[in-house]
Design a protein around this motif. Structure first.
Motif, PDB file in Angstrom:
ATOM      1  N   ASP A  12     -16.498  50.488  19.103  1.00 22.71           N
ATOM      2  CA  ASP A  12     -15.355  50.271  19.992  1.00 22.71           C
ATOM      3  C   ASP A  12     -15.774  50.200  21.456  1.00 22.71           C
ATOM      4  O   ASP A  12     -15.294  49.360  22.215  1.00 22.71           O
ATOM      5  CB  ASP A  12     -14.313  51.383  19.826  1.00 22.71           C
ATOM      6  CG  ASP A  12     -13.428  51.191  18.612  1.00 22.71           C
ATOM      7  OD1 ASP A  12     -13.497  50.140  17.959  1.00 22.71           O
ATOM      8  OD2 ASP A  12     -12.645  52.127  18.311  1.00 22.71           O
ATOM      9  N   ASN A  16     -17.103  45.856  21.136  1.00 25.97           N
ATOM     10  CA  ASN A  16     -15.752  45.303  21.028  1.00 25.97           C
ATOM     11  C   ASN A  16     -15.202  45.077  22.441  1.00 25.97           C
ATOM     12  O   ASN A  16     -14.308  45.808  22.888  1.00 25.97           O
ATOM     13  CB  ASN A  16     -14.855  46.257  20.226  1.00 25.97           C
ATOM     14  CG  ASN A  16     -13.517  45.648  19.895  1.00 25.97           C
ATOM     15  OD1 ASN A  16     -13.203  44.541  20.308  1.00 25.97           O
ATOM     16  ND2 ASN A  16     -12.709  46.394  19.161  1.00 25.97           N
ATOM     17  N   PRO A  17     -15.727  44.086  23.160  1.00 28.71           N
ATOM     18  CA  PRO A  17     -15.346  43.899  24.563  1.00 28.71           C
ATOM     19  C   PRO A  17     -13.872  43.552  24.761  1.00 28.71           C
ATOM     20  O   PRO A  17     -13.349  43.707  25.856  1.00 28.71           O
ATOM     21  CB  PRO A  17     -16.247  42.761  25.046  1.00 28.71           C
ATOM     22  CG  PRO A  17     -16.626  42.028  23.809  1.00 28.71           C
ATOM     23  CD  PRO A  17     -16.665  43.058  22.707  1.00 28.71           C
ATOM     24  N   GLY A  18     -13.190  43.101  23.719  1.00 35.14           N
ATOM     25  CA  GLY A  18     -11.760  42.804  23.833  1.00 35.14           C
ATOM     26  C   GLY A  18     -10.899  44.048  23.890  1.00 35.14           C
ATOM     27  O   GLY A  18      -9.731  43.992  24.280  1.00 35.14           O
ATOM     28  N   LEU A  19     -11.472  45.184  23.525  1.00 36.38           N
ATOM     29  CA  LEU A  19     -10.755  46.456  23.573  1.00 36.38           C
ATOM     30  C   LEU A  19     -10.962  47.093  24.942  1.00 36.38           C
ATOM     31  O   LEU A  19     -12.101  47.236  25.400  1.00 36.38           O
ATOM     32  CB  LEU A  19     -11.277  47.388  22.471  1.00 36.38           C
ATOM     33  CG  LEU A  19     -10.654  48.767  22.357  1.00 36.38           C
ATOM     34  CD1 LEU A  19      -9.151  48.675  22.062  1.00 36.38           C
ATOM     35  CD2 LEU A  19     -11.354  49.560  21.256  1.00 36.38           C
ATOM     36  N   ASP A  20      -9.882  47.452  25.607  1.00 34.47           N
ATOM     37  CA  ASP A  20      -9.965  48.098  26.919  1.00 34.47           C
ATOM     38  C   ASP A  20     -10.884  49.317  26.845  1.00 34.47           C
ATOM     39  O   ASP A  20     -10.794  50.121  25.903  1.00 34.47           O
ATOM     40  CB  ASP A  20      -8.563  48.514  27.373  1.00 34.47           C
ATOM     41  CG  ASP A  20      -8.602  49.259  28.689  1.00 34.47           C
ATOM     42  OD1 ASP A  20      -8.793  48.614  29.728  1.00 34.47           O
ATOM     43  OD2 ASP A  20      -8.447  50.506  28.649  1.00 34.47           O
ATOM     44  N   LEU A  21     -11.766  49.452  27.825  1.00 29.99           N
ATOM     45  CA  LEU A  21     -12.742  50.536  27.842  1.00 29.99           C
ATOM     46  C   LEU A  21     -12.081  51.902  27.749  1.00 29.99           C
ATOM     47  O   LEU A  21     -12.509  52.763  26.976  1.00 29.99           O
ATOM     48  CB  LEU A  21     -13.608  50.448  29.108  1.00 29.99           C
ATOM     49  CG  LEU A  21     -14.595  51.585  29.316  1.00 29.99           C
ATOM     50  CD1 LEU A  21     -15.610  51.645  28.182  1.00 29.99           C
ATOM     51  CD2 LEU A  21     -15.307  51.410  30.655  1.00 29.99           C
ATOM     52  N   HIS A  22     -11.024  52.127  28.521  1.00 34.79           N
ATOM     53  CA  HIS A  22     -10.381  53.446  28.521  1.00 34.79           C
ATOM     54  C   HIS A  22      -9.640  53.711  27.209  1.00 34.79           C
ATOM     55  O   HIS A  22      -9.619  54.839  26.725  1.00 34.79           O
ATOM     56  CB  HIS A  22      -9.470  53.595  29.741  1.00 34.79           C
ATOM     57  CG  HIS A  22     -10.255  53.610  31.016  1.00 34.79           C
ATOM     58  ND1 HIS A  22     -10.940  54.715  31.450  1.00 34.79           N
ATOM     59  CD2 HIS A  22     -10.510  52.633  31.918  1.00 34.79           C
ATOM     60  CE1 HIS A  22     -11.574  54.438  32.577  1.00 34.79           C
ATOM     61  NE2 HIS A  22     -11.328  53.171  32.876  1.00 34.79           N
ATOM     62  N   GLU A  23      -9.080  52.674  26.619  1.00 39.63           N
ATOM     63  CA  GLU A  23      -8.441  52.835  25.310  1.00 39.63           C
ATOM     64  C   GLU A  23      -9.492  53.191  24.256  1.00 39.63           C
ATOM     65  O   GLU A  23      -9.282  54.073  23.415  1.00 39.63           O
ATOM     66  CB  GLU A  23      -7.711  51.553  24.908  1.00 39.63           C
ATOM     67  CG  GLU A  23      -7.004  51.667  23.572  1.00 39.63           C
ATOM     68  CD  GLU A  23      -6.298  50.387  23.172  1.00 39.63           C
ATOM     69  OE1 GLU A  23      -6.020  50.247  21.963  1.00 39.63           O
ATOM     70  OE2 GLU A  23      -6.021  49.531  24.043  1.00 39.63           O
ATOM     71  N   ASP A  26     -10.530  56.793  24.817  1.00 38.44           N
ATOM     72  CA  ASP A  26      -9.480  57.734  24.408  1.00 38.44           C
ATOM     73  C   ASP A  26      -9.406  57.895  22.901  1.00 38.44           C
ATOM     74  O   ASP A  26      -9.013  58.953  22.414  1.00 38.44           O
ATOM     75  CB  ASP A  26      -8.125  57.302  24.956  1.00 38.44           C
ATOM     76  CG  ASP A  26      -7.998  57.522  26.456  1.00 38.44           C
ATOM     77  OD1 ASP A  26      -8.814  58.281  27.021  1.00 38.44           O
ATOM     78  OD2 ASP A  26      -7.085  56.916  27.057  1.00 38.44           O
ATOM     79  N   ALA A  52     -19.382  50.870  30.943  1.00 40.18           N
ATOM     80  CA  ALA A  52     -18.924  49.657  31.631  1.00 40.18           C
ATOM     81  C   ALA A  52     -20.116  48.764  31.974  1.00 40.18           C
ATOM     82  O   ALA A  52     -20.054  47.537  31.817  1.00 40.18           O
ATOM     83  CB  ALA A  52     -18.131  50.016  32.883  1.00 40.18           C
ATOM     84  N   ARG A  55     -21.448  47.007  28.844  1.00 38.70           N
ATOM     85  CA  ARG A  55     -20.608  45.869  28.458  1.00 38.70           C
ATOM     86  C   ARG A  55     -20.969  44.595  29.224  1.00 38.70           C
ATOM     87  O   ARG A  55     -20.702  43.504  28.756  1.00 38.70           O
ATOM     88  CB  ARG A  55     -19.136  46.207  28.660  1.00 38.70           C
ATOM     89  CG  ARG A  55     -18.595  47.138  27.588  1.00 38.70           C
ATOM     90  CD  ARG A  55     -17.131  47.422  27.821  1.00 38.70           C
ATOM     91  NE  ARG A  55     -16.514  47.958  26.600  1.00 38.70           N
ATOM     92  CZ  ARG A  55     -15.233  47.860  26.325  1.00 38.70           C
ATOM     93  NH1 ARG A  55     -14.407  47.257  27.169  1.00 38.70           N
ATOM     94  NH2 ARG A  55     -14.759  48.372  25.207  1.00 38.70           N
TER      95      ARG A  55
END
Length: 130
Positions: A12, A16-23, A26, A52, A55
């Motif tokens: 993740d 999985n760069p399409g997934l927001d880093l903070h999400e 979390d 970050a 990525r």
């Protein structure tokens, strides 16, 4: 309680760069998360700064878990991270990891040591979460 594991967390976070880093963070890491990699400590903020950066240089990769154990709130594993960088080079790093889970099943602490199997010395931290 659903517990995370390192393959899901790194996939993740890094692959999985399409997934927001903070999400992504979390999902797998408690708010008070901290980590020691090869003797250097990072808090959650420093950890996310490192991810970050990863990525920006990682094109794709995978996590191969060789050994994985959990006992109560403790977790340990040995895994290899395979990375293809955007510049075309590859990195393989074996990681020996010990961790604690927060009560909600996310990682609260990870301590790891890395062994570079393939890549340049400058890539040493590409295979770890730090």
């Amino acid at each position: 309680m659903n517990r995370t594991h390192i393959a899901a967390a790194l996939t993740d976070l890094i692959f999985n760069p399409g997934l927001d880093l903070h999400e992504a963070a979390d999902r797998h890491f408690a708010p008070d998360y901290r980590q020691r990699t090869n003797g250097q400590w990072a808090d959650r903020e420093g950890f996310l700064e490192h991810i970050a950066h990863l990525r920006t240089v990682v094109a794709e990769g995978s996590v191969e878990v060789h050994d994985e154990l959990s006992d109560g709130s403790h977790y340990a594993d040995r895994h290899t991270v395979h990375v293809n960088k955007k510049d075309g080079s590859t990195v393989r790093t074996e990681v020996y990891l010990f961790a604690d889970f927060a009560p909600d099943g996310r990682f609260s602490r990870i301590e790891e040591v890395t062994l570079m199997l393939e890549g340049d010395e400058a890539d040493r931290n590409l295979g770890s979460a730090r």
